[in-house]
Design a protein around this motif. Structure first.
Motif, PDB file in Angstrom:
ATOM      1  N   THR A 232       0.798  -1.083  -0.015  1.00  0.00           N
ATOM      2  CA  THR A 232      -0.219  -0.156   0.161  1.00  0.00           C
ATOM      3  C   THR A 232       0.836   1.250   0.163  1.00  0.00           C
ATOM      4  O   THR A 232       2.005   1.205   0.731  1.00  0.00           O
ATOM      5  CB  THR A 232      -0.771  -0.011   1.144  1.00  0.00           C
ATOM      6  OG1 THR A 232       0.009  -0.153   2.189  1.00  0.00           O
ATOM      7  CG2 THR A 232      -1.969  -1.206   1.291  1.00  0.00           C
ATOM      8  N   GLY A 233       0.601   2.145  -0.732  1.00  0.00           N
ATOM      9  CA  GLY A 233       1.294   3.337  -0.671  1.00  0.00           C
ATOM     10  C   GLY A 233       2.237   3.398  -1.899  1.00  0.00           C
ATOM     11  O   GLY A 233       2.721   4.585  -2.273  1.00  0.00           O
ATOM     12  N   THR A 234       2.182   2.310  -2.673  1.00  0.00           N
ATOM     13  CA  THR A 234       3.247   2.281  -4.017  1.00  0.00           C
ATOM     14  C   THR A 234       2.640   3.385  -4.973  1.00  0.00           C
ATOM     15  O   THR A 234       1.365   3.470  -5.222  1.00  0.00           O
ATOM     16  CB  THR A 234       3.219   0.926  -4.653  1.00  0.00           C
ATOM     17  OG1 THR A 234       3.771  -0.045  -3.343  1.00  0.00           O
ATOM     18  CG2 THR A 234       4.255   0.912  -5.739  1.00  0.00           C
TER      19      THR A 234
ATOM     20  N   VAL B 227      -5.321  -4.333  -8.021  1.00  0.00           N
ATOM     21  CA  VAL B 227      -5.643  -3.229  -9.027  1.00  0.00           C
ATOM     22  C   VAL B 227      -5.195  -3.558 -10.576  1.00  0.00           C
ATOM     23  O   VAL B 227      -4.216  -4.572 -10.694  1.00  0.00           O
ATOM     24  CB  VAL B 227      -4.744  -2.053  -8.704  1.00  0.00           C
ATOM     25  CG1 VAL B 227      -3.048  -2.518  -8.651  1.00  0.00           C
ATOM     26  CG2 VAL B 227      -4.738  -0.846  -9.781  1.00  0.00           C
ATOM     27  N   THR B 228      -5.924  -3.565 -11.510  1.00  0.00           N
ATOM     28  CA  THR B 228      -5.714  -3.822 -12.887  1.00  0.00           C
ATOM     29  C   THR B 228      -5.328  -2.964 -13.637  1.00  0.00           C
ATOM     30  O   THR B 228      -5.310  -1.381 -13.272  1.00  0.00           O
ATOM     31  CB  THR B 228      -7.173  -4.232 -13.485  1.00  0.00           C
ATOM     32  OG1 THR B 228      -8.026  -3.196 -13.793  1.00  0.00           O
ATOM     33  CG2 THR B 228      -7.987  -5.533 -12.723  1.00  0.00           C
ATOM     34  N   ASP B 229      -4.776  -3.251 -14.826  1.00  0.00           N
ATOM     35  CA  ASP B 229      -4.413  -2.156 -15.884  1.00  0.00           C
ATOM     36  C   ASP B 229      -5.480  -1.017 -16.136  1.00  0.00           C
ATOM     37  O   ASP B 229      -5.131   0.026 -16.402  1.00  0.00           O
ATOM     38  CB  ASP B 229      -3.620  -2.754 -17.214  1.00  0.00           C
ATOM     39  CG  ASP B 229      -4.483  -3.966 -17.582  1.00  0.00           C
ATOM     40  OD1 ASP B 229      -5.673  -4.151 -17.250  1.00  0.00           O
ATOM     41  OD2 ASP B 229      -3.848  -4.834 -18.529  1.00  0.00           O
TER      42      ASP B 229
ATOM     43  N   ASN C  98       2.339   9.902  -9.216  1.00  0.00           N
ATOM     44  CA  ASN C  98       2.997   9.798  -8.076  1.00  0.00           C
ATOM     45  C   ASN C  98       1.729   9.567  -6.937  1.00  0.00           C
ATOM     46  O   ASN C  98       2.312   9.137  -5.786  1.00  0.00           O
ATOM     47  CB  ASN C  98       3.686  10.906  -7.602  1.00  0.00           C
ATOM     48  CG  ASN C  98       4.784  11.277  -8.746  1.00  0.00           C
ATOM     49  OD1 ASN C  98       5.683  10.123  -8.781  1.00  0.00           O
ATOM     50  ND2 ASN C  98       4.945  12.406  -9.212  1.00  0.00           N
ATOM     51  N   ASP C  99       0.572   9.227  -7.275  1.00  0.00           N
ATOM     52  CA  ASP C  99      -0.114   8.919  -6.319  1.00  0.00           C
ATOM     53  C   ASP C  99      -0.144   7.545  -5.794  1.00  0.00           C
ATOM     54  O   ASP C  99       0.040   6.755  -6.786  1.00  0.00           O
ATOM     55  CB  ASP C  99      -1.846   9.429  -6.690  1.00  0.00           C
ATOM     56  CG  ASP C  99      -2.026  11.002  -6.652  1.00  0.00           C
ATOM     57  OD1 ASP C  99      -1.282  11.553  -5.966  1.00  0.00           O
ATOM     58  OD2 ASP C  99      -2.730  11.487  -7.738  1.00  0.00           O
ATOM     59  N   ALA C 100      -0.900   7.192  -4.648  1.00  0.00           N
ATOM     60  CA  ALA C 100      -0.597   5.903  -4.108  1.00  0.00           C
ATOM     61  C   ALA C 100      -1.519   4.868  -4.794  1.00  0.00           C
ATOM     62  O   ALA C 100      -2.966   5.458  -5.246  1.00  0.00           O
ATOM     63  CB  ALA C 100      -0.864   6.028  -2.684  1.00  0.00           C
ATOM     64  N   VAL C 101      -1.215   3.861  -4.957  1.00  0.00           N
ATOM     65  CA  VAL C 101      -2.110   2.889  -5.813  1.00  0.00           C
ATOM     66  C   VAL C 101      -3.543   2.644  -4.696  1.00  0.00           C
ATOM     67  O   VAL C 101      -4.561   2.160  -5.406  1.00  0.00           O
ATOM     68  CB  VAL C 101      -1.394   1.537  -5.604  1.00  0.00           C
ATOM     69  CG1 VAL C 101      -1.211   0.686  -4.298  1.00  0.00           C
ATOM     70  CG2 VAL C 101      -2.278   0.426  -6.470  1.00  0.00           C
ATOM     71  N   ASP C 102      -3.519   2.805  -3.556  1.00  0.00           N
ATOM     72  CA  ASP C 102      -4.741   2.768  -2.679  1.00  0.00           C
ATOM     73  C   ASP C 102      -5.581   3.389  -3.357  1.00  0.00           C
ATOM     74  O   ASP C 102      -6.999   2.956  -3.087  1.00  0.00           O
ATOM     75  CB  ASP C 102      -4.512   3.282  -1.354  1.00  0.00           C
ATOM     76  CG  ASP C 102      -3.150   2.898  -0.638  1.00  0.00           C
ATOM     77  OD1 ASP C 102      -1.945   3.000  -1.488  1.00  0.00           O
ATOM     78  OD2 ASP C 102      -3.207   2.536   0.486  1.00  0.00           O
TER      79      ASP C 102
ATOM     80  N   SER D 185     -11.145  -2.967  -3.206  1.00  0.00           N
ATOM     81  CA  SER D 185     -11.216  -3.506  -1.898  1.00  0.00           C
ATOM     82  C   SER D 185     -12.381  -3.609  -1.248  1.00  0.00           C
ATOM     83  O   SER D 185     -13.109  -2.611  -1.323  1.00  0.00           O
ATOM     84  CB  SER D 185      -9.999  -2.581  -1.024  1.00  0.00           C
ATOM     85  OG  SER D 185      -9.932  -3.260   0.044  1.00  0.00           O
ATOM     86  N   PRO D 186     -12.681  -4.702  -0.426  1.00  0.00           N
ATOM     87  CA  PRO D 186     -11.941  -5.716  -0.217  1.00  0.00           C
ATOM     88  C   PRO D 186     -11.843  -6.657  -1.617  1.00  0.00           C
ATOM     89  O   PRO D 186     -12.628  -6.321  -2.410  1.00  0.00           O
ATOM     90  CB  PRO D 186     -12.636  -6.517   0.987  1.00  0.00           C
ATOM     91  CG  PRO D 186     -14.080  -6.064   0.629  1.00  0.00           C
ATOM     92  CD  PRO D 186     -14.067  -4.621   0.222  1.00  0.00           C
ATOM     93  N   VAL D 187     -11.113  -7.844  -1.487  1.00  0.00           N
ATOM     94  CA  VAL D 187     -11.109  -8.552  -2.506  1.00  0.00           C
ATOM     95  C   VAL D 187     -11.705  -9.966  -2.472  1.00  0.00           C
ATOM     96  O   VAL D 187     -11.610 -10.565  -1.441  1.00  0.00           O
ATOM     97  CB  VAL D 187      -9.572  -8.660  -2.969  1.00  0.00           C
ATOM     98  CG1 VAL D 187      -9.266  -9.408  -4.312  1.00  0.00           C
ATOM     99  CG2 VAL D 187      -8.583  -7.600  -2.912  1.00  0.00           C
TER     100      VAL D 187
END
Lengths: 148, 148, 148, 148
Positions: C16-18, C47-49, C64-68, C73-75
C-alpha cells in the motif's frame, strides 16, 4: 466454412430391401453407426445401429427382413455447400445426431455431432492460442469408440 | 465436484443369461443406449445397442441367445465418490463413451460422454456470465436422440 | 482437482502506498494485467491495468499518487486448496476475471478466466480423444496478448 | 455466418492527436477496453486500456500527450462481411484480442475474443439440445467486468 470441410464420415449406403443382417455387417466393416438407404441413387432413409438393435430384437424382426421396416424416413439432410452454421441450426432444430450430406441428389457423406464438436474444439483452440497446445502434452489415449 | 453430481443416466441392469431380445426391450423402455449385466448383484459386463446390432445381426446370433455372448467384460468403471476429474481421465484413457458408476460394489448409474459435455457447457457458462444467457433466447428445439 | 493445478499467473504484489507509476512498471515487467496490494503481508486490494488507465488518466490522478486510490478492496479470493469447481462458482458469482489465490493468509498466485478456459479446453480434449489432436496439426500462431 | 452477426462492441473512435486523458474518459463512459484512432475517417490505430496504463504511467507520458504515442499501428482488421471463420483465423494468426471491423473503409465495430467465446458457447448449446438449458436453471450472477 462449409459442411464439406467438417464432415469426416463416409456415406455407407445400401439399397431398399437389403436384409438387416447385411446392414449390420456394413456398419461393422466400415466402423459407422448409421447406414443410408437409397433407391436408384435417391436417398430414401437412414438406419442407425440402435434402430437395428431395437427394431430387430425388441421388435421381433428377423435378420432376413428388409431394412425398410426400421429406417427413418424421410430424412433430414444438409447440403455439402451449406455454411456450417446451417448445419448447427439443423442439428438444433431436428435433435438428430447424424445428418446425410447431399451434393445435389447424390449422397456424399454423413455429418455427425462428433464432427461438430471437433469444430467447436478447433474454434476454442483458435481463441486460446499457443497455450492451448502447451497444456496438451499428455498422450491422448486410445481412439474413442463410436458407440460405447 | 463428484461423479454423483454429473451422472444423469439410471443403471438399467439385467442378469447374466438374459436373452438379447429382453435386453433390447429394456433399452427401448428406459430410453438408454447401454445395459449393465450383473450376477448376484456383481457387475459382470456392459452391452450397448451397437453391440446388440452387430453381435446379433452381423454375428449371426439369435434373439434368444444370452447377453453374455456380446457384452464387454471386464468393465471400466468409476466410483460415485470420485472427483469428476478422475472421470475425465478415465474417459480419455479408455476411449469408452459410457462408464458404470459404482457405490462400493453396487451399480448406481451410468456416466456418459454427454453428461461430461454438459459439465463442459456449464463451466463455459460460468465463465461467460449473464451474456451467455442473453444469447440463448431462441427455443432450443426437440430433445437430442441418444443414438442418431 | 484443486485451484493450485489450474493457476498459471504469478502473484505480483506491491505495498500500500506504492506510486501508480511503479505499479504500471511491475505490470509491464512481469507481463501481468493485475497487481495485488498488500500491507505487512496481508492482502488489502487488487488493481488492474484498466483501473490504472481509468483512475489515473480519466480520474485526474498523478503518476505519483498511491495505488490505494484506485485499487478494489476488499478482494474476492479463492484458496489454493479449493476444488476447481469452487473457483468456477466464484467467477460466476462475482463477475471478476482475476482472483487472488491464498495459501492461508499468504498470496501465492492469481487465477484468471483464461486459466479456466484452458481447463475447459482440456476437458473437451479429454472427451474428444485422439481425433482432437489430429485436427490441430496447423501451427497455432503467436502468443495471445493478455489485454488486446 | 458473418462477422456482423457476432460483433457486440460499438466502435468508439477518437481523432489522432486526442489527449490520453480524453481517451481514458471515452473508455470509462462507453464501458469499452479499446478505442480506435482515426484521421479523416480512416483508421490509423487502436489503443487499449492496458496501452494507456503502461504507456502513460510506466512510460512517463502525461495525460495531455496525444494518443498517437501509445496506439498500435497499423491495425489488423476484419471486414463486416467476412465469414466468422476468417475472424477465428485472424485471432489465431495475430494473437490480438480485439479486432476493428470495417465496412469498406468505415469502422463499424470491434470484434472481441469474448464475442467469439459466445459464438463457441452458442454452437455447443446447439449440439447439446434442450438438456443444456435445463442445467442452467441457476441465476447467472452479475455481469462479467471487461477487464478484471
Amino acid at each position: 466454412m462449409t459442411v464439406s470441410e467438417a464432415m469426416s464420415h463416409p456415406a455407407v449406403s445400401v439399397s431398399t430391401g437389403t436384409p438387416l443382417r447385411q446392414v449390420a455387417r456394413e456398419m461393422a466393416e466400415y466402423g459407422v453407426g448409421s447406414v443410408l438407404v437409397t433407391e436408384g441413387g435417391t436417398l430414401r432413409g437412414i438406419v442407425t445401429d440402435r434402430d437395428l438393435a431395437l427394431g430387430a430384437l425388441a421388435g421381433g424382426l428377423d435378420a432376413n427382413d428388409a431394412v425398410d421396416s426400421v429406417m427413418t424416413s424421410p430424412v433430414v439432410t444438409v447440403s455439402v455447400t451449406d455454411d456450417i452454421h446451417t448445419a448447427y441450426r439443423t442439428f438444433r432444430g431436428s435433435g438428430f445426431r447424424r445428418l446425410p450430406v447431399l451434393d445435389g441428389h447424390r449422397v456424399v457423406g454423413v455429418l455427425t455431432v462428433d464432427d461438430m464438436l471437433i469444430d467447436v474444439f478447433q474454434r476454442l483452440a483458435d481463441l486460446l492460442g499457443p497455450v492451448a497446445w502447451s497444456v496438451l502434452e499428455e498422450s491422448p489415449g486410445p481412439p474413442s469408440a463410436e458407440t460405447r
